[in-house]
Design a protein around this motif. Structure first.
Motif, PDB file in Angstrom:
ATOM      1  N   GLN A   1      -1.435   4.873  -0.948  1.00 35.30           N
ATOM      2  CA  GLN A   1      -1.356   4.582   0.460  1.00 35.30           C
ATOM      3  C   GLN A   1       0.119   4.602   0.844  1.00 35.30           C
ATOM      4  O   GLN A   1       0.927   4.649  -0.015  1.00 35.30           O
ATOM      5  N   HIS A   2       0.209   4.766   2.344  1.00 32.46           N
ATOM      6  CA  HIS A   2       1.688   5.019   2.969  1.00 32.46           C
ATOM      7  C   HIS A   2       2.550   3.635   2.349  1.00 32.46           C
ATOM      8  O   HIS A   2       2.065   2.556   2.566  1.00 32.46           O
ATOM      9  N   ALA A   3       3.567   3.891   2.199  1.00 29.30           N
ATOM     10  CA  ALA A   3       4.710   2.704   1.778  1.00 29.30           C
ATOM     11  C   ALA A   3       5.542   2.536   2.846  1.00 29.30           C
ATOM     12  O   ALA A   3       5.898   3.475   3.561  1.00 29.30           O
ATOM     13  N   VAL A   4       6.031   1.257   3.029  1.00 29.85           N
ATOM     14  CA  VAL A   4       7.111   0.800   3.810  1.00 29.85           C
ATOM     15  C   VAL A   4       8.481   0.582   2.818  1.00 29.85           C
ATOM     16  O   VAL A   4       8.103  -0.066   1.938  1.00 29.85           O
ATOM     17  N   VAL A   5       9.590   0.923   3.375  1.00 29.62           N
ATOM     18  CA  VAL A   5      10.714   0.755   2.452  1.00 29.62           C
ATOM     19  C   VAL A   5      11.427  -0.507   3.093  1.00 29.62           C
ATOM     20  O   VAL A   5      11.992  -0.380   4.262  1.00 29.62           O
ATOM     21  N   TRP A   6      11.687  -1.514   2.099  1.00 25.65           N
ATOM     22  CA  TRP A   6      12.544  -2.688   2.799  1.00 25.65           C
ATOM     23  C   TRP A   6      13.723  -2.734   1.807  1.00 25.65           C
ATOM     24  O   TRP A   6      13.764  -2.633   0.696  1.00 25.65           O
ATOM     25  N   PRO A   7      14.889  -3.274   2.510  1.00 30.48           N
ATOM     26  CA  PRO A   7      16.050  -3.476   1.502  1.00 30.48           C
ATOM     27  C   PRO A   7      15.581  -5.002   0.683  1.00 30.48           C
ATOM     28  O   PRO A   7      15.453  -5.807   1.191  1.00 30.48           O
ATOM     29  N   VAL A   8      15.883  -4.604  -0.500  1.00 27.51           N
ATOM     30  CA  VAL A   8      15.723  -6.053  -1.552  1.00 27.51           C
ATOM     31  C   VAL A   8      16.593  -5.633  -2.638  1.00 27.51           C
ATOM     32  O   VAL A   8      16.641  -4.515  -3.366  1.00 27.51           O
ATOM     33  N   ASP A   9      17.640  -6.436  -2.913  1.00 24.97           N
ATOM     34  CA  ASP A   9      18.338  -6.181  -4.042  1.00 24.97           C
ATOM     35  C   ASP A   9      18.003  -6.659  -5.284  1.00 24.97           C
ATOM     36  O   ASP A   9      17.267  -7.947  -5.137  1.00 24.97           O
ATOM     37  N   THR A  10      17.692  -5.792  -6.236  1.00 23.28           N
ATOM     38  CA  THR A  10      16.922  -6.178  -7.504  1.00 23.28           C
ATOM     39  C   THR A  10      18.137  -5.726  -8.512  1.00 23.28           C
ATOM     40  O   THR A  10      18.036  -4.760  -9.126  1.00 23.28           O
ATOM     41  N   ASP A  11      18.573  -6.791  -8.893  1.00 21.21           N
ATOM     42  CA  ASP A  11      19.560  -7.114 -10.052  1.00 21.21           C
ATOM     43  C   ASP A  11      18.763  -7.152 -11.431  1.00 21.21           C
ATOM     44  O   ASP A  11      18.627  -8.216 -11.796  1.00 21.21           O
ATOM     45  N   LEU A  12      18.178  -5.881 -11.999  1.00 22.44           N
ATOM     46  CA  LEU A  12      17.281  -5.994 -12.959  1.00 22.44           C
ATOM     47  C   LEU A  12      18.021  -6.185 -14.288  1.00 22.44           C
ATOM     48  O   LEU A  12      17.347  -5.977 -15.429  1.00 22.44           O
ATOM     49  N   GLY A  13      19.281  -6.207 -14.573  1.00 25.29           N
ATOM     50  CA  GLY A  13      19.891  -6.457 -15.747  1.00 25.29           C
ATOM     51  C   GLY A  13      19.737  -5.220 -16.493  1.00 25.29           C
ATOM     52  O   GLY A  13      19.824  -4.255 -16.207  1.00 25.29           O
ATOM     53  N   THR A  14      19.519  -5.664 -17.771  1.00 24.84           N
ATOM     54  CA  THR A  14      19.399  -4.340 -18.718  1.00 24.84           C
ATOM     55  C   THR A  14      17.901  -4.160 -19.202  1.00 24.84           C
ATOM     56  O   THR A  14      17.798  -2.865 -19.760  1.00 24.84           O
ATOM     57  N   THR A  15      17.088  -4.783 -18.576  1.00 21.77           N
ATOM     58  CA  THR A  15      15.615  -4.619 -19.190  1.00 21.77           C
ATOM     59  C   THR A  15      14.987  -3.678 -18.091  1.00 21.77           C
ATOM     60  O   THR A  15      13.939  -2.881 -18.360  1.00 21.77           O
ATOM     61  N   ALA A  16      15.226  -3.546 -16.927  1.00 17.53           N
ATOM     62  CA  ALA A  16      14.817  -2.697 -15.881  1.00 17.53           C
ATOM     63  C   ALA A  16      13.102  -2.979 -15.960  1.00 17.53           C
ATOM     64  O   ALA A  16      12.365  -2.079 -15.936  1.00 17.53           O
ATOM     65  N   LYS A  17      12.861  -4.122 -15.930  1.00 17.57           N
ATOM     66  CA  LYS A  17      11.387  -4.586 -15.752  1.00 17.57           C
ATOM     67  C   LYS A  17      11.037  -5.355 -14.511  1.00 17.57           C
ATOM     68  O   LYS A  17      11.729  -6.341 -14.289  1.00 17.57           O
ATOM     69  N   VAL A  18       9.809  -5.110 -13.994  1.00 15.28           N
ATOM     70  CA  VAL A  18       9.511  -5.916 -12.860  1.00 15.28           C
ATOM     71  C   VAL A  18       7.961  -6.284 -12.964  1.00 15.28           C
ATOM     72  O   VAL A  18       6.995  -5.547 -13.558  1.00 15.28           O
ATOM     73  N   THR A  19       7.861  -7.517 -12.543  1.00  9.64           N
ATOM     74  CA  THR A  19       6.211  -8.016 -12.706  1.00  9.64           C
ATOM     75  C   THR A  19       5.678  -8.143 -11.550  1.00  9.64           C
ATOM     76  O   THR A  19       6.465  -8.579 -10.411  1.00  9.64           O
ATOM     77  N   LEU A  20       4.507  -7.914 -11.293  1.00  9.00           N
ATOM     78  CA  LEU A  20       4.039  -7.792  -9.745  1.00  9.00           C
ATOM     79  C   LEU A  20       2.629  -8.709  -9.892  1.00  9.00           C
ATOM     80  O   LEU A  20       1.742  -8.455 -11.082  1.00  9.00           O
ATOM     81  N   THR A  21       2.241  -9.462  -9.007  1.00 10.25           N
ATOM     82  CA  THR A  21       1.198 -10.296  -8.871  1.00 10.25           C
ATOM     83  C   THR A  21       0.056  -9.555  -7.994  1.00 10.25           C
ATOM     84  O   THR A  21       0.421  -8.661  -7.171  1.00 10.25           O
ATOM     85  N   ALA A  22      -1.139  -9.773  -8.125  1.00  8.50           N
ATOM     86  CA  ALA A  22      -2.271  -9.243  -7.390  1.00  8.50           C
ATOM     87  C   ALA A  22      -2.124  -9.697  -5.876  1.00  8.50           C
ATOM     88  O   ALA A  22      -1.593 -10.864  -5.545  1.00  8.50           O
ATOM     89  N   TRP A  23      -2.777  -9.223  -4.736  1.00  4.26           N
ATOM     90  CA  TRP A  23      -3.035  -9.655  -3.594  1.00  4.26           C
ATOM     91  C   TRP A  23      -3.767 -11.180  -3.694  1.00  4.26           C
ATOM     92  O   TRP A  23      -4.571 -11.124  -4.519  1.00  4.26           O
ATOM     93  N   CYS A  24      -3.263 -11.859  -3.099  1.00 14.66           N
ATOM     94  CA  CYS A  24      -4.102 -13.119  -2.879  1.00 14.66           C
ATOM     95  C   CYS A  24      -3.792 -13.995  -1.754  1.00 14.66           C
ATOM     96  O   CYS A  24      -2.914 -13.590  -0.797  1.00 14.66           O
ATOM     97  N   ARG A  25      -4.753 -14.692  -1.119  1.00 17.78           N
ATOM     98  CA  ARG A  25      -4.427 -15.646  -0.107  1.00 17.78           C
ATOM     99  C   ARG A  25      -3.458 -16.627  -0.054  1.00 17.78           C
ATOM    100  O   ARG A  25      -2.658 -16.765   1.020  1.00 17.78           O
ATOM    101  N   LYS A  26      -3.381 -17.274  -1.092  1.00 14.39           N
ATOM    102  CA  LYS A  26      -2.373 -18.215  -1.563  1.00 14.39           C
ATOM    103  C   LYS A  26      -2.052 -17.947  -2.910  1.00 14.39           C
ATOM    104  O   LYS A  26      -2.988 -17.935  -3.547  1.00 14.39           O
ATOM    105  N   PHE A  27      -0.565 -18.439  -3.511  1.00 13.23           N
ATOM    106  CA  PHE A  27      -0.610 -18.429  -4.716  1.00 13.23           C
ATOM    107  C   PHE A  27      -1.054 -19.450  -5.522  1.00 13.23           C
ATOM    108  O   PHE A  27      -1.109 -20.846  -4.960  1.00 13.23           O
ATOM    109  N   PRO A  28      -1.535 -19.280  -6.836  1.00  8.88           N
ATOM    110  CA  PRO A  28      -1.925 -20.400  -7.737  1.00  8.88           C
ATOM    111  C   PRO A  28      -0.948 -21.450  -7.826  1.00  8.88           C
ATOM    112  O   PRO A  28       0.099 -20.817  -8.045  1.00  8.88           O
ATOM    113  N   THR A  29      -1.304 -22.700  -8.094  1.00  8.19           N
ATOM    114  CA  THR A  29      -0.208 -23.460  -8.765  1.00  8.19           C
ATOM    115  C   THR A  29      -0.518 -24.204  -9.772  1.00  8.19           C
ATOM    116  O   THR A  29      -1.726 -24.196 -10.281  1.00  8.19           O
TER     117      THR A  29
END
Length: 164
Positions: free
Chosen positions: A136-164
């Motif tokens: 799907q079409h993406a939107v580009v947002w400025p976000v500084d991502t200081d990934l260190g040396t791992t270059a790994k990102v974790t992503l959660t699924a869409w949800c209505r509110k985050f589990p606690t």
């Protein structure tokens, strides 16, 4: 010993390059408006919340995970490993089909650690390209991502509110 003068101490003001302004939220062809919140930090970990809002009068469906790409300052895709999982900063609720009526929202968290290991190059992104789902079409947002040396990102699924 020479006495130190009282009064203001001279200092230099540093003016870093301005952070690009985020785009104005617009309604994509999918019927979704996507925004990315500020980066929150805790003990070397970072996270930002992605918010998808239904901006049309008919319901839209999101299912699973948003599609994200970390981009460098020239808006080129970086070689980053993205996993769908729980991180230090957010619990992944797992993929669920969500039907959103006009004005309703879904959330996802993008998180990473700024881990640095000696002798390796650090990775830093400047933007996130975010789409409601794969292809799907993406939107580009400025976000500084200081990934260190791992270059790994974790992503959660869409949800209505985050589990606690």
């Amino acid at each position: 010993m020479t006495p130190r003068p009282l009064g203001p101490t001279p200092f230099t003001t540093v003016h870093p390059d301005p952070t690009p302004a985020p785009p104005r939220p617009t309604c994509l062809a999918s019927g979704a408006s996507i925004t990315v919140g500020p980066v929150a930090a805790a003990l070397g970990h970072r996270a930002s919340v992605v918010k998808l809002t239904n901006c049309r009068s008919t319901p839209i469906t999101v299912d699973g995970y948003p599609d994200i790409v970390v981009l460098d300052a020239d808006r080129r895709a970086m070689n980053v490993t993205i996993s769908h999982a729980t991180s230090y900063m957010a619990i992944d609720p797992g993929p669920t089909k969500l039907v959103l009526r006009k004005g309703e929202t879904a959330l996802a968290a993008v998180s990473w650690s700024s881990t640095v290991e000696a002798g390796e190059d650090k990775a830093s992104g400047t933007y996130l390209a975010v789409a409601p789902g794969k292809g799907q079409h993406a939107v580009v947002w400025p976000v500084d991502t200081d990934l260190g040396t791992t270059a790994k990102v974790t992503l959660t699924a869409w949800c209505r509110k985050f589990p606690t």
